[in-house]
Every structure is written in C-alpha cells, then in structure tokens.
Enzyme design. Sequence first.
Site, PDB file in Angstrom:
ATOM      1  CE  LYS A 114      -3.906  -1.757   2.775  1.00 55.23           C
ATOM      2  NZ  LYS A 114      -4.992  -1.550   1.809  1.00 55.23           N
ATOM      3  NE  ARG A 129     -11.429  -9.383  -1.605  1.00 59.69           N
ATOM      4  CZ  ARG A 129     -11.773  -8.463  -2.500  1.00 59.69           C
ATOM      5  NH1 ARG A 129     -12.132  -8.833  -3.732  1.00 59.69           N
ATOM      6  NH2 ARG A 129     -11.764  -7.194  -2.189  1.00 59.69           N
TER       7      ARG A 129
END
Length: 478
Positions: free
Chosen positions: A260, A334
């Site tokens: 990120k 997820r």
Amino acid sequence: MEISVTKEKGLEVEADVLLVPVMQEQDNFCKCTKEFYEYANSQMDFCGKSNEIACVQAFNKIKPKNVMFVGLGEKEEYNLNKLRVAISKACQKIADMKKVSTVAVALKKLPDEPSLAAQTVAEGALIGTYKFDKYKTEKKERFDKLVLISSQDVQPAVKKAQVVCDAVNMTRDLVNEPAELITPAKLASIATSLKGIETKVYGQKEAKKMGMGAFLAVGQGSRHEQQFIHMTYKPKGKARAKVALVGKGITFDSGGLDIKPAASMLEMKGDMAGAACVISVMKALTKLKPNVEVHGIVAACENMPASRSYKPGDVLTAMNGKTIEVDNTDAEGRLTLADALCFAENLEPDAIIDIATLTGACCVALGKVASGLLGNDDELIIGLQASAEEAGEYLWEMPMYEEYFEDLKSDIADFKNSGSRYGGTSAAALFLKKFIKTTPWAHLDIAGTSIISKPLRELPKGVTGVGVRTLINYICNL
Ligand code: BES
Ligand code: MN
Ligand code: ZN
C-alpha cells in the site's frame, strides 16, 4: 465511569453538574430547573434545539454547582437515538470542564420508558467520553461519576448499558493499540482469557490440516504465526438459535507484496476491527446471558511483504476445495474470511454474520456514515437492520448481482481474489458467498465506519467500535 441511580430530587443531588435534556418548546420543568431554564432561555437564547448546550452556574441556590441544558430538538422528531447523541455531546463538553467529578442527569421529564431512557443516557455518556490515553504521559482529568435521577428501578438497564459499552470500548482499545502489540497470538490469548467462553486456538500446523490454504497464504510473510480462533458461548438452558460471528482479523495490512502507499497504510493496524468486535461481543454475552449459542471465529494473521510472502499469481486452495488465483495480495481479507466462513458453516449454525474492514470501495460508496450490508437472506438482513436502528448504528444494504462477479473470473483457477475497482464491495461479498453453501449469511463491511476523522452522532472522532451494539442487539433479540 461509575454509574448510580438515585430517587432524590435534582436540586438535592450532590453533583458538579446537573444535566437536563430538554425538548424545543418544553413547558413542564420541575421547580428546581425552571428558574435556570428561564435564565438560559432569556440570557443565552437556549431553546432546546438538537444538541444545543447551555450551562448556568447555580450559585448555591441548589445542591448541584451547575445546571447544564442540552437540546433534544422538536418533540415530533424525538427518539432514543437523539437522546443518546445529545447526552454524548453534553458529556463531551463536561469532560472538557475543569474540576467536575460528578454529573447527575435528570430523566424524569423524558417521555420514554424509564429503563430505556436510563440505558440510552448511560450509553451516551460511556460512548461519548471514551478516550484512548494509555500512551499519553499527561492524562486529562475527566468526570468519573454519573448519577441518574429516576423514580423507577432502572439499575438493570444501567448494568446492561455498562456491559454493552464495555464491549464497544474494548473494541476501540484493541483497534487503537499498535499492531506490534496486538499480534495474532495476542488476539488468541485475549480470546482464551475470556471467562465463560470456551476457546480453541489452531496454529499454522492445525490450520494446514484443516485445509485452510487461503488463510495460511496471507500470513506466510509475517514473523507472527497465524492463529485461527474459535470461541463458543453456550447458554445454560436450551438454545433458541445458533449463530456464528466471523471477524476479519488482519492485525496489520501492509498490502503484502502489492504494498500500500504510505497514506493508506497508516490506519491498517485497525484491519482487525471486525475481530475486535467479535471478541468483545463474546465477552458481553457471558454477562448478558442470552439463550442463544454463539460461535465467534477469527482467522488472525498479518499481511506483510517478505521473501516468503504469498505472491500475485499464486493459486490457493481454500477449505472447501475451491481454488483462488491471487490477483492482488492486498485483497487479503476475503482470503482469510473464505476459510473462516467454511469453518463456520461446518458448525451448522442457523445464521452466519461476518464483520470486516473489507473494501475501500465501501467507504467510497457510503462514506463514513453507514456500514455496508450484504447477504443471501432477507430475514437476516432485515433483522440486522432493525438491531442496528435500535443501536443508532447505520447499515445500508448493497447489491449482490451476479454480474459483479464477472471481474473475478480467472483463466487458470476457479476465480481470482480481485478484479476491477468498480463495484468492489459487491464483488468482495460475492467472493465470500462462494464459501457459503446454504446457510443464511450476512456480511458487514465496516471499512468506512470503524475509524472516523470527525465526530459522528454520539461518536467522537477516532475508533468507533462499530458493529458491537448491532450484533449484541441482534443476538439478544432472537
Ligand atoms: N483492509 C483493506 C480495506 C480498507 C481500506 C479498510 C480502507 C479500511 C480502510 C483491504 O484489505 C484492502 O486492501 N482492500 C483493497 C481491495 C482491492 C485490492 C481489491 C481495497 O479496498 O483497495
Ligand atoms: Mn488489504
Ligand atoms: Zn485488509
């Protein structure tokens, strides 16, 4: 904060501030407050508008040293959620005042059922005055005694508010703590230490045996071992229902090899807000004792770049045998939830609810105002929305159209873990759905709501503890 209840009159209560919530155009004041209200009204223009505040010194005319009025707005628009916000705002103001240690709140003139009013006022105070000052070497003094003035026996309601808000504030503490402290092992030890909860923790080896290839991959670049945490609350009597709560527990989300940018990484110690919520709810259940069997599940790990990290292009096999091509290592939540949901469904619950800081897209769609709600079962969705409404939390349903899954099609595996930027929240939920067979399931995306940078309703800026009150209400209302 210590909360007590008194049947004394407002003017007789030993307090630094007597807090009086009032509606616009209210005319039924008790003797002790009427004079002060008239002063606030004529000298300070106070008229009871939503969250308007006026503080009047009492100059020894009555026992409390100050009388503070807080506005509840128009009578027609009034409800308990408005009361919670007004009390929170007033208590935040009082917390900033010097030399206040006791605050008394006048409940008698409120139109609500006394227990509900008491619970809501206590919630407003406990949620509004939360501060994380553990690492401040100079701590601000804050009032620490709240006295509720009520002629009814509202003590049980106060107790309930305390349990619920302890859970909210425990979640906030866990999210505020640095990731170096809240490691997967630390989450596991907190879960294990809960009294009245049976906790089983599975390490890497055991998770491998259970076939949790998606969960294991995410944590493989970290020096902290993955911990799969399974907490169980069983009621004394026969359970009315069995619910599984699944919390996303990424103790730090650097993005992994798809790292990120700095600004996005800053808040990522909070990527375990879902897990913190589930652990705190489990703790609250041991005190609220609902007749519901509840399983709390957290697949805890850290998403880090390293030579041994999982990589874009890797193919993972989840617990249910489905294969996943890694498109982006930053879509890690997820993957961990995939195995956690399979594990949850194997317990054969009546419903599965997961809560996760899952997608930045949810924050784009709903802002910091509402959490995303998605799922496969209308009754569960409606039940959660009602529980959220009661708590003053906002859940907004988002679509589960199959078309959103197009982006997750893979050439070499069953599907990928990410695709386009558009419709990201729905795509992520459809991904999760691949790990649910038939059980009613709902997914709460709290990426936008778990941390706020400006005050919102009863919440001051910072970590919110979102979801705790909704989930407790849902379980206790079953
Ligand atoms: N933990 C983040 C989501 C997030 C973003 C939470 C902002 C809180 C605030 C999640 O793991 C993530 O990185 N999601 C990606 C998914 C994408 C790679 C498909 C995102 O939202 O950008
Ligand atoms: Mn991520
Ligand atoms: Zn994440």
